[in-house]
Motif scaffolding. Structure first.
Motif: not given
Length: 502
Positions: A216-227
């Protein structure tokens, strides 16, 4: 339903595994953990996001939502691949085996991996080179940007992309071409690291799947600004011309914080994403599906509406709910990728539109037993209120351990829990595990810390705090046959053997 029957699993991020070089890795200890899961009759292994962590070593603030964390690479297999000799594998770090040493791991692993890369570059056209070229062609849509971003960040002494020279911030073609040529070797090195991660992770996933265990993986809705994501796709985010967020993501005051949580991630321009057919998001889901069997969507409510806070605010109090893409996105996702087995994180302040969206999609939501006590019998986290298409947890990575929670929770919550369970509390952790397993929920997941009956010292994360998190590790001698058999017994009693991800 995302599983074909009742099942159970364990929540443990790979960095929390035992291992010789500062953090857990994808080598022998991971395989032994899978063997232990099999002996415990578990059908699922739930992990946190696999990306290269950013600020505070948080997997939810990754430098890329497509790339893997190079610190998870196991060095010993590189001897079998002919990329290192046995004496080039660093000796074990003399660090606390129960706390991750991210700085130590970075130092010793990147040095060894740089040596492995040199040998790989000189290896000619063997099987590894062919596999690498295939990986590059398959993943180049994100890999080219990520490898350049990672090389540029190193060349700029770790500064975030929005503090590089203006030509790079704005991604002017001439500036990109100049730096790509200048950093050609470094770019190839970061692409090589992703190839090694992917190869080791794929091997480990196959090992788990062969033993009936789904990831079971995980996908955060938001991403880092520094990405690499935001740098390469600035038009998709709420940024000004200098690359700074005009609106930042978070949540209003809730169970965890009286002032809410100001995460700092830039928000999405959903209208722009919709005009592209949500291409970036669909590619992101496609990549996660390559790596895992089921996908937990973190902060699902953001797809109905997200809490957006204007730049300059010091807390999350003065934000507002802004509509997300809703059903339109998920219909497009399914039309492109087919049915995606999704679990939604629908915790916190959940409004009727979020419930309606989840029910329309038919995705199971989450219930956390630590939230069940201290109020009335209509509390949705009490097991007698569950529906079958539910995933129940004793706690999550954001909670204290069950033992830590029970020791510190208000007396009225503790009293309610004891009365509900019909117990005196002497074996409270296993009482809560039993309650989760006996519930009607089709999936029950328990953090490994609870199986080991650990206290607050083993907590993984305290939401709203920026340091000291994500460091807990399990000692290898803690994964005993006795605990596996105790877990297996409950799994069998409550009919959770054999359920598998589709």
């Amino acid at each position: 339903m995302v599983v074909s029957g009742r099942t159970a699993g364990i929540l443990l991020h790979p960095t929390s595994l035992p291992g010789p070089h500062g953090v857990g890795d994808l080598g022998g200890s991971a395989a032994r953990f899978i063997d232990w899961l099999s002996e415990a009759r578990q059908g699922l292994w739930q992990i946190l996001p696999l990306g290269p962590p950013g600020a505070g070593d948080s997997p939810y603030d990754a430098r890329s939502s497509f790339a893997g964390n190079p610190l998870l690479i196991a060095l010993s297999p590189l001897v079998e691949w002919g990329l290192l000799t046995a004496d080039e594998v660093p000796p074990p770090l003399m660090s606390d085996p129960e706390r991750a040493d991210f700085a130590g791991a970075t130092s010793v692993k990147l040095t060894a991996l740089a040596r492995a890369f040199e040998r790989f570059e000189a290896s000619g056209d063997g099987e590894l080179r062919v596999a690498y070229e295939e990986f590059w062609e398959r993943e180049r849509a994100w890999l080219a940007d990520y490898a350049l971003y990672a090389a540029l960040r190193t060349a700029h002494d770790g500064l975030p992309w929005y503090r590089w020279e203006p030509g790079l911030v704005r991604r002017e073609p001439a500036a990109l071409a100049e730096w790509r040529a200048r950093l050609d070797r470094e770019v190839r090195f970061h692409a090589f690291l992703q190839f090694v991660f992917d190869r080791q992770w794929t091997t480990l996933k196959h090992y788990a799947n062969e033993r009936g265990i789904r990831i079971v993986g995980d996908i955060p809705i938001y991403v880092s600004h520094d990405s690499a994501d935001v740098w390469a796709h600035q038009d998709l985010f709420t940024l000004d011309e200098a690359g700074q967020p005009t609106m930042r993501a978070g949540v209003p005051p809730d169970y965890f914080s009286a002032t809410g949580q100001l995460w700092g991630n830039p928000c999405y321009r959903w209208d722009v994403l919709a005009a592209t057919g949500y291409r970036w998001w669909i590619d992101r889901f496609r990549r996660v599906r390559e790596l895992v069997d089921l996908v937990r969507v973190d902060h699902f409510r953001g797809f109905a509406a997200g809490w957006q806070i204007p730049a300059g605010e010091q807390t999350a109090i003065n934000g507002a709910w802004v509509p997300g893409p809703g059903l339109d996105f998920f219909r497009r996702l399914q039309s492109e990728l087919g049915p995606v087995p999704i679990i939604v994180e629908d915790l916190g302040i959940i409004t009727p539109d979020v419930h309606a969206l989840r029910e329309q999609l038919g995705y199971p939501g989450m219930r956390v037993l630590q939230f069940a006590f201290g109020s009335g019998s209509d509390n949705p986290y009490l097991p007698h209120n569950y529906e079958a298409d539910t995933v129940v947890y004793t706690g999550t990575h954001d909670n204290d351990t069950t033992l830590g929670w029970f020791r510190s929770c208000p007396p009225h919550e503790r009293d309610h829990a004891l009365r509900y369970l019909g117990t005196d509390g002497h074996d409270i952790v296993w009482d809560l595990i039993r309650l989760a397993f006996m519930s009607v929920a089709s999936i029950a997941v328990v953090p490994l810390q609870d199986v080991l009956e650990l206290g607050s010292e083993a907590r993984m994360n305290v939401p709203g705090t920026a340091s000291g998190n994500w460091r807990w590790r399990v000692r290898e001698d803690a994964l005993t046959r006795e605990r596996a058999h105790r877990l297996a017994s409950l799994t069998e009693i409550y009919g959770r053997v054999g359920g598998a991800g589709q």
